[in-house]
Write an enzyme that holds these catalytic residues in place. Structure first.
Site, PDB file in Angstrom:
ATOM      1  N   GLY A   1       5.860   4.394  -8.549  1.00  0.00           N
ATOM      2  CA  GLY A   1       6.671   3.184  -8.711  1.00  0.00           C
ATOM      3  C   GLY A   1       5.763   1.966  -8.825  1.00  0.00           C
ATOM      4  N   HIS A   2       4.754   1.904  -7.958  1.00  0.00           N
ATOM      5  CA  HIS A   2       3.788   0.802  -8.034  1.00  0.00           C
ATOM      6  C   HIS A   2       3.013   0.873  -9.365  1.00  0.00           C
ATOM      7  CE1 HIS A   2       4.010   1.430  -3.478  1.00  0.00           C
ATOM      8  NE2 HIS A   2       4.498   0.226  -3.652  1.00  0.00           N
TER       9      HIS A   2
ATOM     10  N   LEU B   1       0.464   3.678  -2.043  1.00  0.00           N
ATOM     11  CA  LEU B   1       0.828   3.519  -3.461  1.00  0.00           C
ATOM     12  C   LEU B   1       1.403   4.804  -4.055  1.00  0.00           C
ATOM     13  CD1 LEU B   1      -2.200   1.388  -4.728  1.00  0.00           C
ATOM     14  CD2 LEU B   1       0.046   0.601  -3.921  1.00  0.00           C
TER      15      LEU B   1
ATOM     16  N   GLN C   1       7.115  -9.437   8.011  1.00  0.00           N
ATOM     17  CA  GLN C   1       8.406  -9.053   7.423  1.00  0.00           C
ATOM     18  C   GLN C   1       9.032  -7.858   8.136  1.00  0.00           C
ATOM     19  OE1 GLN C   1       6.502  -8.433   3.481  1.00  0.00           O
ATOM     20  NE2 GLN C   1       7.824  -6.642   3.331  1.00  0.00           N
TER      21      GLN C   1
ATOM     22  N   GLY D   1       9.521  -4.964  -8.413  1.00  0.00           N
ATOM     23  CA  GLY D   1      10.420  -3.886  -8.780  1.00  0.00           C
ATOM     24  C   GLY D   1      11.864  -4.214  -8.447  1.00  0.00           C
TER      25      GLY D   1
ATOM     26  N   GLY E   1       0.820  -1.206   0.000  1.00  0.00           N
ATOM     27  CA  GLY E   1       0.000   0.000   0.000  1.00  0.00           C
ATOM     28  C   GLY E   1       0.853   1.254   0.000  1.00  0.00           C
TER      29      GLY E   1
ATOM     30  N   SER F   1       7.493   4.321  -0.498  1.00  0.00           N
ATOM     31  CA  SER F   1       6.457   4.739   0.460  1.00  0.00           C
ATOM     32  C   SER F   1       7.109   5.410   1.660  1.00  0.00           C
ATOM     33  CB  SER F   1       5.654   3.523   0.915  1.00  0.00           C
ATOM     34  OG  SER F   1       5.168   2.822  -0.206  1.00  0.00           O
TER      35      SER F   1
HETATM   36  P1  AMP Z   1       6.282  -2.099  -1.492  1.00  0.00           P
HETATM   37  O1  AMP Z   1       4.879  -1.620  -1.417  1.00  0.00           O
HETATM   38  O2  AMP Z   1       7.281  -1.039  -1.146  1.00  0.00           O
HETATM   39  O3  AMP Z   1       6.496  -3.404  -0.778  1.00  0.00           O
HETATM   40  O4  AMP Z   1       6.568  -2.408  -3.019  1.00  0.00           O
HETATM   41  C1  AMP Z   1       5.735  -3.234  -3.778  1.00  0.00           C
HETATM   42  C2  AMP Z   1       6.376  -3.528  -5.107  1.00  0.00           C
HETATM   43  O5  AMP Z   1       6.600  -2.304  -5.792  1.00  0.00           O
HETATM   44  C3  AMP Z   1       7.743  -4.207  -4.965  1.00  0.00           C
HETATM   45  O6  AMP Z   1       7.900  -5.159  -6.010  1.00  0.00           O
HETATM   46  C4  AMP Z   1       8.693  -3.061  -5.135  1.00  0.00           C
HETATM   47  O7  AMP Z   1       9.966  -3.437  -5.599  1.00  0.00           O
HETATM   48  C5  AMP Z   1       7.962  -2.214  -6.158  1.00  0.00           C
HETATM   49  N1  AMP Z   1       8.427  -0.832  -6.082  1.00  0.00           N
HETATM   50  C6  AMP Z   1       8.447  -0.022  -5.000  1.00  0.00           C
HETATM   51  N2  AMP Z   1       9.017   1.163  -5.295  1.00  0.00           N
HETATM   52  C7  AMP Z   1       9.380   1.086  -6.604  1.00  0.00           C
HETATM   53  C8  AMP Z   1      10.028   1.974  -7.517  1.00  0.00           C
HETATM   54  N3  AMP Z   1      10.435   3.188  -7.136  1.00  0.00           N
HETATM   55  N4  AMP Z   1      10.230   1.566  -8.782  1.00  0.00           N
HETATM   56  C9  AMP Z   1       9.835   0.319  -9.182  1.00  0.00           C
HETATM   57  N5  AMP Z   1       9.219  -0.558  -8.376  1.00  0.00           N
HETATM   58  C10 AMP Z   1       8.995  -0.188  -7.109  1.00  0.00           C
END
Ligand code: AMP
Length: 284
Positions: A36-37, A33, A61, A150, A31, A189
């Site tokens: 990047g997401h 969001l 985690q 990502g 979340g 985030s």
């Molecule tokens: P998170 O919500 O931070 O756990 O991220 C969820 C997914 O979004 C994971 O696969 C992250 O690697 C990807 N993600 C987060 N930030 C970025 C970003 N700046 N660029 C590309 N993917 C991202």
């Protein structure tokens, strides 16, 4: 877009999509969001997938309870953001749905041992057991054809790929490039917790990585350079490494070919991570 919160509904919509001959693409998030997401969602749409985005702050985690309680949560905004990004199913499961036994340990844990113990795993013991376990569960419920992760969380991508290989999940893991702001800072985030001054200092992560990428030096010198540049920017360094892209082990100075430079550092108490691909030259 349909919003779902129970495992039962979520499994059923994914099953119907597959029955209709569609491929299901999973974008797993915690979340809060951001663009990047959205870049992962775009990639899934380009592949023609039915896009299921999960938003779940997975307590398993987090090794530090304070880090968990400070993690940004913006559920209403997330729903709107997902809709605007072109998500088909927005899944926001409750803790009871995902981990009914929590806070007691679930008896089953997925552990990708050595890959999960280095880098992020050193300062965050058990982190990747929590990641691998929740991703395995998301896969079990969703049955995705493809899952988008990502490169921002490079170690996570390597861990998930290895889990998929070792446990024969029928999922294609698609690694997606890091989405950055105009000033080079990787979207995260956690950036929401930085003051304007902290945000300015956060630029040093990508600055150090770029310098290491372009240094044309042995790995040990590139590590030292990153550590120095992060220190100069007054960041508390957790690690600044150059590693093998598959094993995540530190590469030796005589290594050549593709490698990855990764950094983790604290800015105003916020742990930030970033990484870049590097090519180690053959040295004569
Ligand atoms: P998170 O919500 O931070 O756990 O991220 C969820 C997914 O979004 C994971 O696969 C992250 O690697 C990807 N993600 C987060 N930030 C970025 C970003 N700046 N660029 C590309 N993917 C991202």
């Amino acid at each position: 877009m349909e919003t779902l919160s129970t495992v039962r509904q979520w499994r059923a919509v994914a099953q119907s999509a597959r029955d209709a001959g569609r491929r299901v693409g999973l974008v797993a998030t915690m979340g809060a969001l951001h663009d990047g997401h959205a870049s992962l969602v775009r990639r899934a749409r380009e592949n023609g997938d039915v896009v299921l985005l999960s938003a779940f702050v997975n307590p398993r985690q987090f090794s530090d309870p304070a880090d968990l309680s400070r993690y940004p949560r913006t559920p209403e905004r997330d729903e709107e953001f997902a809709r605007a990004s072109g998500v088909d199913f927005f899944v926001s499961p409750t803790l009871e749905e995902m981990w009914p036994d929590f806070p007691a340990a679930t008896l089953t844990t997925v552990s990708v041992h050595e890959l999960g113990d280095v880098l992020e795993g050193v300062g965050r013991p058990g982190h990747f057991d929590g990641v691998a376990s929740v991703v395995a569960k998301l896969f079990a419920v969703t049955g995705p054809c493809r899952a988008y992760f990502g490169e921002k969380d490079f170690q996570q991508l390597v861990v998930v790929r290895r889990m998929v290989r070792d446990l024969a999940f029928d999922v294609e893991v698609v690694g997606c490039p890091i989405h950055r702001d105009a000033d080079g800072v990787a979207l995260s985030s956690r950036n929401a917790r930085l003051s304007p001054a902290g945000r300015e200092r956060a630029r040093a992560l990508y600055g150090a990585l770029r310098a290491a990428r372009d240094a044309g030096a042995p790995a040990s010198e590139r590590r030292a350079l990153m550590t120095r540049l992060l220190g100069d920017a007054d960041l508390e360094v957790a690690y600044a490494e150059v590693v093998d892209v598959d094993t995540l082990r530190a590469v030796r100075d005589d290594a050549h070919g593709p490698a990855r430079a990764l950094v983790a550092a604290f800015v105003e108490g916020v742990r930030l991570i970033d990484n870049v691909a590097i090519e180690l030259e053959t040295r004569s």
